[in-house]
Write a protein that holds these residues in place. Structure first.
Motif, PDB file in Angstrom:
ATOM      1  N   LEU A 213      54.190  14.308  67.375  1.00 33.32           N
ATOM      2  CA  LEU A 213      54.768  13.052  66.887  1.00 33.32           C
ATOM      3  C   LEU A 213      55.402  12.255  68.028  1.00 33.32           C
ATOM      4  O   LEU A 213      55.254  11.030  68.098  1.00 33.32           O
ATOM      5  CB  LEU A 213      55.816  13.341  65.805  1.00 33.32           C
ATOM      6  CG  LEU A 213      55.287  13.890  64.477  1.00 33.32           C
ATOM      7  CD1 LEU A 213      56.452  14.256  63.561  1.00 33.32           C
ATOM      8  CD2 LEU A 213      54.375  12.873  63.794  1.00 33.32           C
ATOM      9  N   VAL A 214      56.082  12.958  68.926  1.00 38.82           N
ATOM     10  CA  VAL A 214      56.721  12.288  70.066  1.00 38.82           C
ATOM     11  C   VAL A 214      55.668  11.706  71.000  1.00 38.82           C
ATOM     12  O   VAL A 214      55.758  10.546  71.431  1.00 38.82           O
ATOM     13  CB  VAL A 214      57.634  13.275  70.829  1.00 38.82           C
ATOM     14  CG1 VAL A 214      58.132  12.645  72.134  1.00 38.82           C
ATOM     15  CG2 VAL A 214      58.812  13.695  69.963  1.00 38.82           C
TER      16      VAL A 214
ATOM     17  N   LEU B 175      41.039  21.574  65.365  1.00 38.86           N
ATOM     18  CA  LEU B 175      42.147  20.734  64.933  1.00 38.86           C
ATOM     19  C   LEU B 175      43.405  21.146  65.689  1.00 38.86           C
ATOM     20  O   LEU B 175      43.565  22.324  66.037  1.00 38.86           O
ATOM     21  CB  LEU B 175      42.376  20.882  63.420  1.00 38.86           C
ATOM     22  CG  LEU B 175      41.167  20.662  62.511  1.00 38.86           C
ATOM     23  CD1 LEU B 175      41.599  20.799  61.053  1.00 38.86           C
ATOM     24  CD2 LEU B 175      40.527  19.311  62.756  1.00 38.86           C
ATOM     25  N   PRO B 176      44.320  20.224  65.946  1.00 38.20           N
ATOM     26  CA  PRO B 176      45.538  20.566  66.697  1.00 38.20           C
ATOM     27  C   PRO B 176      46.577  21.276  65.827  1.00 38.20           C
ATOM     28  O   PRO B 176      47.748  20.884  65.777  1.00 38.20           O
ATOM     29  CB  PRO B 176      46.036  19.191  67.165  1.00 38.20           C
ATOM     30  CG  PRO B 176      45.576  18.255  66.109  1.00 38.20           C
ATOM     31  CD  PRO B 176      44.236  18.775  65.654  1.00 38.20           C
TER      32      PRO B 176
ATOM     33  N   MET C 282      46.790  16.578  73.626  1.00 42.81           N
ATOM     34  CA  MET C 282      48.050  15.895  73.912  1.00 42.81           C
ATOM     35  C   MET C 282      48.265  15.744  75.422  1.00 42.81           C
ATOM     36  O   MET C 282      48.733  14.707  75.896  1.00 42.81           O
ATOM     37  CB  MET C 282      49.221  16.660  73.293  1.00 42.81           C
ATOM     38  CG  MET C 282      49.258  16.638  71.769  1.00 42.81           C
ATOM     39  SD  MET C 282      49.356  14.964  71.084  1.00 42.81           S
ATOM     40  CE  MET C 282      47.754  14.859  70.268  1.00 42.81           C
ATOM     41  N   GLY C 283      47.900  16.776  76.160  1.00 45.89           N
ATOM     42  CA  GLY C 283      47.989  16.682  77.623  1.00 45.89           C
ATOM     43  C   GLY C 283      47.102  15.576  78.159  1.00 45.89           C
ATOM     44  O   GLY C 283      47.492  14.812  79.050  1.00 45.89           O
ATOM     45  N   ALA C 284      45.896  15.474  77.597  1.00 43.08           N
ATOM     46  CA  ALA C 284      44.967  14.428  78.022  1.00 43.08           C
ATOM     47  C   ALA C 284      45.500  13.039  77.683  1.00 43.08           C
ATOM     48  O   ALA C 284      45.409  12.108  78.500  1.00 43.08           O
ATOM     49  CB  ALA C 284      43.601  14.647  77.356  1.00 43.08           C
TER      50      ALA C 284
ATOM     51  N   PHE D  31      43.005   7.801  61.849  1.00 46.18           N
ATOM     52  CA  PHE D  31      44.377   8.105  61.437  1.00 46.18           C
ATOM     53  C   PHE D  31      45.273   8.601  62.568  1.00 46.18           C
ATOM     54  O   PHE D  31      46.486   8.754  62.358  1.00 46.18           O
ATOM     55  CB  PHE D  31      44.365   9.162  60.327  1.00 46.18           C
ATOM     56  CG  PHE D  31      43.618   8.733  59.090  1.00 46.18           C
ATOM     57  CD1 PHE D  31      44.151   7.790  58.228  1.00 46.18           C
ATOM     58  CD2 PHE D  31      42.378   9.272  58.792  1.00 46.18           C
ATOM     59  CE1 PHE D  31      43.479   7.398  57.084  1.00 46.18           C
ATOM     60  CE2 PHE D  31      41.682   8.891  57.651  1.00 46.18           C
ATOM     61  CZ  PHE D  31      42.231   7.946  56.797  1.00 46.18           C
ATOM     62  N   GLY D  32      44.714   8.910  63.733  1.00 44.61           N
ATOM     63  CA  GLY D  32      45.524   9.471  64.802  1.00 44.61           C
ATOM     64  C   GLY D  32      45.846  10.944  64.543  1.00 44.61           C
ATOM     65  O   GLY D  32      45.204  11.601  63.716  1.00 44.61           O
ATOM     66  N   PHE D  33      46.874  11.447  65.221  1.00 45.03           N
ATOM     67  CA  PHE D  33      47.197  12.877  65.133  1.00 45.03           C
ATOM     68  C   PHE D  33      48.418  13.182  64.266  1.00 45.03           C
ATOM     69  O   PHE D  33      48.736  14.347  64.036  1.00 45.03           O
ATOM     70  CB  PHE D  33      47.429  13.436  66.553  1.00 45.03           C
ATOM     71  CG  PHE D  33      46.215  13.381  67.425  1.00 45.03           C
ATOM     72  CD1 PHE D  33      45.237  14.351  67.325  1.00 45.03           C
ATOM     73  CD2 PHE D  33      46.041  12.348  68.332  1.00 45.03           C
ATOM     74  CE1 PHE D  33      44.103  14.306  68.121  1.00 45.03           C
ATOM     75  CE2 PHE D  33      44.911  12.290  69.136  1.00 45.03           C
ATOM     76  CZ  PHE D  33      43.938  13.270  69.024  1.00 45.03           C
ATOM     77  N   ALA D  34      49.104  12.137  63.799  1.00 43.88           N
ATOM     78  CA  ALA D  34      50.325  12.347  63.019  1.00 43.88           C
ATOM     79  C   ALA D  34      50.121  13.211  61.774  1.00 43.88           C
ATOM     80  O   ALA D  34      50.966  14.072  61.476  1.00 43.88           O
ATOM     81  CB  ALA D  34      50.946  11.004  62.642  1.00 43.88           C
ATOM     82  N   PRO D  35      49.019  13.046  61.005  1.00 45.19           N
ATOM     83  CA  PRO D  35      48.843  13.906  59.821  1.00 45.19           C
ATOM     84  C   PRO D  35      48.817  15.391  60.167  1.00 45.19           C
ATOM     85  O   PRO D  35      49.355  16.219  59.418  1.00 45.19           O
ATOM     86  CB  PRO D  35      47.492  13.447  59.250  1.00 45.19           C
ATOM     87  CG  PRO D  35      47.350  12.034  59.720  1.00 45.19           C
ATOM     88  CD  PRO D  35      47.959  12.025  61.087  1.00 45.19           C
ATOM     89  N   PHE D  36      48.227  15.722  61.313  1.00 42.07           N
ATOM     90  CA  PHE D  36      48.170  17.124  61.733  1.00 42.07           C
ATOM     91  C   PHE D  36      49.556  17.612  62.145  1.00 42.07           C
ATOM     92  O   PHE D  36      49.911  18.777  61.930  1.00 42.07           O
ATOM     93  CB  PHE D  36      47.178  17.297  62.893  1.00 42.07           C
ATOM     94  CG  PHE D  36      45.787  16.868  62.563  1.00 42.07           C
ATOM     95  CD1 PHE D  36      44.993  17.640  61.725  1.00 42.07           C
ATOM     96  CD2 PHE D  36      45.267  15.694  63.064  1.00 42.07           C
ATOM     97  CE1 PHE D  36      43.696  17.253  61.411  1.00 42.07           C
ATOM     98  CE2 PHE D  36      43.977  15.292  62.755  1.00 42.07           C
ATOM     99  CZ  PHE D  36      43.190  16.078  61.914  1.00 42.07           C
TER     100      PHE D  36
END
Length: 267
Positions: free
Chosen positions: A128-129, A22-23, A173-175, A245-250
């Motif tokens: 988030l950005v 997980l991120p 995120m880099g990918a 859900f994408g990555f925002a929850p993390f």
């Protein structure tokens, strides 16, 4: 090893298995949990690095058919399989080089819970950005990933040597910034973890060999085993969660945890 120490080892193994892919930074979680449990000091460093190998073994088991087919394809001269292997090796190389050179500096950061807390918050904001910036998808498989993209992701992975940044978070995120599709970004992060964490574990155990005793080795084996079992369930679930859900929850989880950790550490 006392019963209390065994419980601590199991708890840390569970945390590693839950967070490695997980991120959210598995190393950061291990450092903060170790601080909370009193599992700190020189002898804990190799443990916190080595048990990550359990999570890596989970990737090998979960994706064994993919690795097997790639291996057969490489032997048969299959171009996509060769590109898959090339991208993993190229992505791993920067971390191998920088990790070996900067090991002592990284080791000192592993003793700093405050560094972890700050990195968790900064990393959460960055996710988030990036989630808002990423729109175009150019790469939809590891085999189709251009050489330059694999090299760039490998360089970005090196940022995760700062505890709290998250290896998976940095690579994913880099990918995404390089136009890699979400599921492919997550899977490439998993595959890249295999040589990266295997190398980190071997190098750490060798470097810390004079500090380790039989209890330390037993603790590593138990923590590694627990991490493997837990991570086995997390690997596939993570891809499904990200797709929905994408990555925002993390990201929000990182920010809340980092802020709470700063308050606790400075209380």
């Amino acid at each position: 090893m006392t019963f209390s120490q065994l419980v601590d080892v199991i708890i840390l193994g569970i945390i590693e298995g839950l967070t490695e892919f997980l991120p959210v930074s598995s190393t950061g979680h291990l450092i903060l949990a170790g601080e909370l449990l009193g599992f700190t000091g020189e002898g804990s460093i190799a443990f916190k690095i080595a048990i990550q190998l359990g999570a890596i073994l989970a990737v090998l088991v979960a994706y064994w058919r993919r690795f097997w087919n790639v291996g057969l394809g490489v032997l048969a001269g299959d171009a996509p399989s060769i590109r898959f292997l090339r991208n993993i090796i190229i992505g791993f190389f920067p971390a191998m080089l920088i990790g070996a050179v900067a090991y002592d500096a990284i080791r000192q950061l592993l003793l700093s819970p405050t560094t972890v807390a700050v990195a968790l918050i900064v990393g959460g904001i960055a996710i988030l950005v990036i989630e808002r910036l990423v729109k175009d998808v150019k790469v939809e498989s590891v085999e189709a990933m251009p050489l330059g993209t694999a090299i760039t992701i490998g360089l970005v992975q090196c940022i995760a040597m700062i505890p709290g940044v998250s290896r998976s978070g940095a690579t994913i995120m880099g990918a995404l910034l390089m136009g890699v599709e979400r599921k492919t970004a997550a899977e490439f992060s998993f595959f890249l973890a295999v040589p990266t964490m295997l190398g980190a574990t071997v190098y750490s155990l060798y470097s810390e060999r004079e500090l380790l005793n039989i209890d330390d080795l037993n603790a590593i084996l138990i923590g590694l085993g627990v991490a493997f079992l837990v991570a086995l369930g997390v690997v596939k679930a993570f891809v499904a969660i990200v797709g929905r859900f994408g990555f925002a929850p993390f990201a929000w989880y990182r920010i809340v945890l980092g802020a709470a950790a700063l308050v606790w550490l400075n209380a």
